[in-house]
Design a protein around this motif. Structure first.
Motif, mmCIF file in Angstrom:
data_model
loop_
_atom_site.group_PDB
_atom_site.id
_atom_site.type_symbol
_atom_site.label_atom_id
_atom_site.label_comp_id
_atom_site.label_asym_id
_atom_site.label_seq_id
_atom_site.Cartn_x
_atom_site.Cartn_y
_atom_site.Cartn_z
ATOM 1 N N GLN A 98 35.752 102.798 -63.412
ATOM 2 C CA GLN A 98 36.921 103.619 -63.095
ATOM 3 C C GLN A 98 36.486 104.961 -62.521
ATOM 4 O O GLN A 98 37.072 105.464 -61.555
ATOM 5 C CB GLN A 98 37.761 103.816 -64.357
ATOM 6 N N LEU A 99 35.452 105.546 -63.104
ATOM 7 C CA LEU A 99 34.933 106.830 -62.635
ATOM 8 C C LEU A 99 34.360 106.703 -61.223
ATOM 9 O O LEU A 99 34.502 107.598 -60.391
ATOM 10 C CB LEU A 99 33.850 107.321 -63.605
ATOM 11 N N PHE A 100 33.752 105.553 -60.931
ATOM 12 C CA PHE A 100 33.101 105.335 -59.640
ATOM 13 C C PHE A 100 34.108 105.014 -58.532
ATOM 14 O O PHE A 100 34.020 105.535 -57.424
ATOM 15 C CB PHE A 100 32.088 104.196 -59.767
ATOM 16 N N TYR A 101 35.075 104.136 -58.862
ATOM 17 C CA TYR A 101 35.989 103.641 -57.835
ATOM 18 C C TYR A 101 37.371 104.301 -57.853
ATOM 19 O O TYR A 101 38.084 104.262 -56.847
ATOM 20 C CB TYR A 101 36.176 102.128 -57.981
ATOM 21 N N ALA A 102 37.777 104.849 -58.999
ATOM 22 C CA ALA A 102 39.141 105.388 -59.104
ATOM 23 C C ALA A 102 39.167 106.592 -60.037
ATOM 24 O O ALA A 102 39.884 106.613 -61.037
ATOM 25 C CB ALA A 102 40.097 104.304 -59.591
ATOM 26 N N SER A 103 38.388 107.618 -59.708
ATOM 27 C CA SER A 103 38.243 108.767 -60.603
ATOM 28 C C SER A 103 39.564 109.505 -60.821
ATOM 29 O O SER A 103 39.789 110.083 -61.882
ATOM 30 C CB SER A 103 37.190 109.736 -60.062
ATOM 31 N N LYS A 104 40.459 109.477 -59.831
ATOM 32 C CA LYS A 104 41.740 110.159 -59.982
ATOM 33 C C LYS A 104 42.589 109.540 -61.090
ATOM 34 O O LYS A 104 43.334 110.233 -61.781
ATOM 35 C CB LYS A 104 42.506 110.148 -58.663
ATOM 36 N N SER A 105 42.471 108.222 -61.259
ATOM 37 C CA SER A 105 43.244 107.563 -62.325
ATOM 38 C C SER A 105 42.745 108.002 -63.693
ATOM 39 O O SER A 105 43.521 108.087 -64.652
ATOM 40 C CB SER A 105 43.154 106.034 -62.193
ATOM 41 N N LEU A 106 41.445 108.314 -63.791
ATOM 42 C CA LEU A 106 40.899 108.809 -65.057
ATOM 43 C C LEU A 106 41.450 110.196 -65.355
ATOM 44 O O LEU A 106 41.743 110.524 -66.504
ATOM 45 C CB LEU A 106 39.369 108.848 -64.981
ATOM 46 N N ASP A 107 41.639 111.016 -64.309
ATOM 47 C CA ASP A 107 42.218 112.350 -64.490
ATOM 48 C C ASP A 107 43.649 112.259 -65.022
ATOM 49 O O ASP A 107 44.063 113.052 -65.874
ATOM 50 C CB ASP A 107 42.217 113.115 -63.165
ATOM 51 N N LEU A 108 44.412 111.284 -64.521
ATOM 52 C CA LEU A 108 45.808 111.139 -64.925
ATOM 53 C C LEU A 108 45.952 110.794 -66.402
ATOM 54 O O LEU A 108 46.946 111.141 -67.036
ATOM 55 C CB LEU A 108 46.494 110.065 -64.065
ATOM 56 N N GLU A 109 44.972 110.087 -66.956
ATOM 57 C CA GLU A 109 45.080 109.669 -68.357
ATOM 58 C C GLU A 109 44.206 110.504 -69.295
ATOM 59 O O GLU A 109 44.061 110.194 -70.473
ATOM 60 C CB GLU A 109 44.697 108.186 -68.492
ATOM 61 N N ARG A 110 43.642 111.611 -68.768
ATOM 62 C CA ARG A 110 42.700 112.407 -69.557
ATOM 63 C C ARG A 110 43.298 112.892 -70.876
ATOM 64 O O ARG A 110 42.644 112.868 -71.922
ATOM 65 C CB ARG A 110 42.218 113.594 -68.712
ATOM 66 N N HIS A 111 44.568 113.341 -70.856
ATOM 67 C CA HIS A 111 45.196 113.834 -72.073
ATOM 68 C C HIS A 111 45.263 112.756 -73.157
ATOM 69 O O HIS A 111 45.188 113.058 -74.355
ATOM 70 C CB HIS A 111 46.617 114.329 -71.763
ATOM 71 N N SER A 112 45.412 111.507 -72.748
ATOM 72 C CA SER A 112 45.558 110.426 -73.734
ATOM 73 C C SER A 112 44.290 110.203 -74.547
ATOM 74 O O SER A 112 44.334 109.582 -75.615
ATOM 75 C CB SER A 112 45.964 109.118 -73.030
ATOM 76 N N TRP A 113 43.160 110.722 -74.069
ATOM 77 C CA TRP A 113 41.895 110.545 -74.791
ATOM 78 C C TRP A 113 41.681 111.589 -75.881
ATOM 79 O O TRP A 113 40.793 111.436 -76.721
ATOM 80 C CB TRP A 113 40.732 110.566 -73.790
ATOM 81 N N THR A 114 42.494 112.653 -75.878
ATOM 82 C CA THR A 114 42.296 113.713 -76.877
ATOM 83 C C THR A 114 42.392 113.194 -78.313
ATOM 84 O O THR A 114 41.478 113.438 -79.118
ATOM 85 C CB THR A 114 43.305 114.868 -76.651
ATOM 86 N N PRO A 115 43.471 112.482 -78.694
ATOM 87 C CA PRO A 115 43.516 111.977 -80.076
ATOM 88 C C PRO A 115 42.404 110.972 -80.385
ATOM 89 O O PRO A 115 41.975 110.860 -81.537
ATOM 90 C CB PRO A 115 44.903 111.317 -80.168
#
Length: 423
Positions: free
Chosen positions: A52-69
């Motif tokens: 995901q980081l290699f091919y679609a890094s923007k999608s990882l940015d969109l879900e970044r908040h969901s990783w906090t908990p």
């Protein structure tokens, strides 16, 4: 006249069905289906995040908040495991070791009391992350299914129904509460993790934590900041158990065309492996992950089975499965960073793998020994005599892993293009 019209309509329907069938066939040629297989905790989900980081890094940015908990859960679990392991060491009553000292026992007990409010939130947070999912056997933990990010991401009140808003509100409240608790407890967590007694047992591997626990505990001051947002490194380090099969899609361009790369991340525990089979039939490639650092570990669901033996058995099943005979096969011998740490700490492979014999207990010898066993399985059990692409990997080494992803991705894509007649 009516009969002629009926025949004309029937002919038009047939023609449309043929066109639709042709369109679907062409669409399938542009679809690449890759399955990530391996036992639980082999690194499949981390590899998915690397893709995901290699091919679609923007999608990882969109879900970044969901990783906090999720990061918070990993920290709480690590603290709880430290106290559990310390209790075990106290019960052993080994003289000359730190926990035999009443003063040290008192210091650790005082830290435990201070951290009780944080520890008390573990099950509540796990339940919210898991969406109420329970696992047979009474095991606790955080488990996720496909689409979990959208359930706990902070999109409160935006196009959500009342039930979803209620779930989002609960996640927000528990995450906010734990963030505040962490702010208060951060120095006590730091004191526990850096305590001489804890460092002593960690060095001797008598305190066994998840592979990534040290990352979060080493960075506890940063993570406890009020406006904390997980970095890519944090997201790659989290441990979160997958249930069922999770699909991830990435658009990949090659030779002037855009291909839909579908990556399937699967739950690796024995009780979940039956869920893999429906996805086997038209798989383009299999990426099998085997954590060769796990030579001194046993399956959670079967404490008598060494995890290396289980990986070999599972790889044998994959190589000999008729449904997968046309799929390209990639083997990633994973967690070599953890393997190096264990060997440098003096952990003896022969103690757990008796067939290792009197070979040198160093990285080159051990890694080559495990590699030869997997190659032997492929040579003897692969039913289609296909090529096997083998790499030693550490999923947490972003630069090295992304280089391997680019290499593996290109090999799979070129073979798919050739075999689908698109070359």
């Amino acid at each position: 006249m009516g009969q002629i019209n009926a025949e004309k309509i029937s002919s038009q329907i047939d023609e449309e069905l043929k066109k639709e069938s042709a369109r679907q066939k062409e669409a399938r040629k542009l679809e690449v289906k890759v399955m990530l297989l391996g036992q639980a905790e082999s690194g499949k989900s981390t590899l998915q995040k690397q893709f995901q980081l290699f091919y679609a890094s923007k999608s990882l940015d969109l879900e970044r908040h969901s990783w906090t908990p999720i990061v918070y859960f990993n920290i709480i679990k690590a603290v709880r495991m430290i106290f559990a392991e310390v209790d075990h060491e106290v019960s052993l009553r080994i003289k000359e070791e730190p926990m035999s000292s009443p003063d040290v026992q008192h210091e650790i007990a005082a830290l435990r009391i201070k951290l009780l409010p944080l520890l008390a939130s573990e099950n509540t947070l796990a339940s919210e992350i898991s969406g109420g999912i329970s696992i047979s056997g009474g095991r606790t933990g955080a488990y996720v299914r496909s689409g979990w990010q959208s359930l706990i991401a902070p999109t409160w009140g935006i196009g959500s129904d009342s039930k979803k808003r209620e779930v989002e509100s609960r996640i927000r409240d528990i995450t906010t509460l734990i963030a505040r608790t962490l702010t208060v407890a951060v120095d006590d967590i730091d004191a526990l993790w850096t305590h001489e007694a804890i460092r002593f047992y960690v060095r001797l591997r008598k305190i066994r934590l998840d592979d990534s626990a040290s990352h979060f505990l080493d960075n506890i001051q940063r993570i406890a900041e009020p406006e904390f947002l997980p970095s890519n490194d944090d997201i790659l380090h989290v441990r979160l158990q997958t249930l069922g099969v999770m699909e991830h899609s990435f658009p990949i361009g090659m030779a002037g065309r855009s291909y839909n790369w579908k990556l399937y991340d699967v739950g690796g525990a024995r009780g979940q492996r039956h869920a893999w089979v429906p996805y086997f039939d038209d798989a383009t490639a299999i990426i099998f992950l085997a954590p060769i650092s796990a030579f001194d570990q046993y399956l959670e669901e079967d404490p008598k089975t060494n995890r290396i033996d289980d990986s070999l058995q599972l790889f044998t099943t994959i190589c000999s499965n008729k449904l997968l005979k046309d799929a390209h096969l990639v083997l990633l011998l994973n967690k070599i960073d953890v393997l190096r740490e264990k060997l440098d700490a003096g952990t003896n492979v022969r103690k757990y793998i008796t067939s290792f014999g009197d070979r040198a207990n160093n990285f080159e010898t051990v890694s080559d020994y495990f590699r030869s066993h997997f190659l032997q399985v492929h040579r003897r059990k692969d039913i289609s005599n296909r090529a096997l692409y083998v790499h030693f990997t550490s999923m947490l080494d972003v630069k090295a892993t992304q280089s391997i992803i680019a290499n593996v991705g290109e090999v799979i894509m070129r073979k798919h293009i050739t075999e689908s007649g698109l070359a």
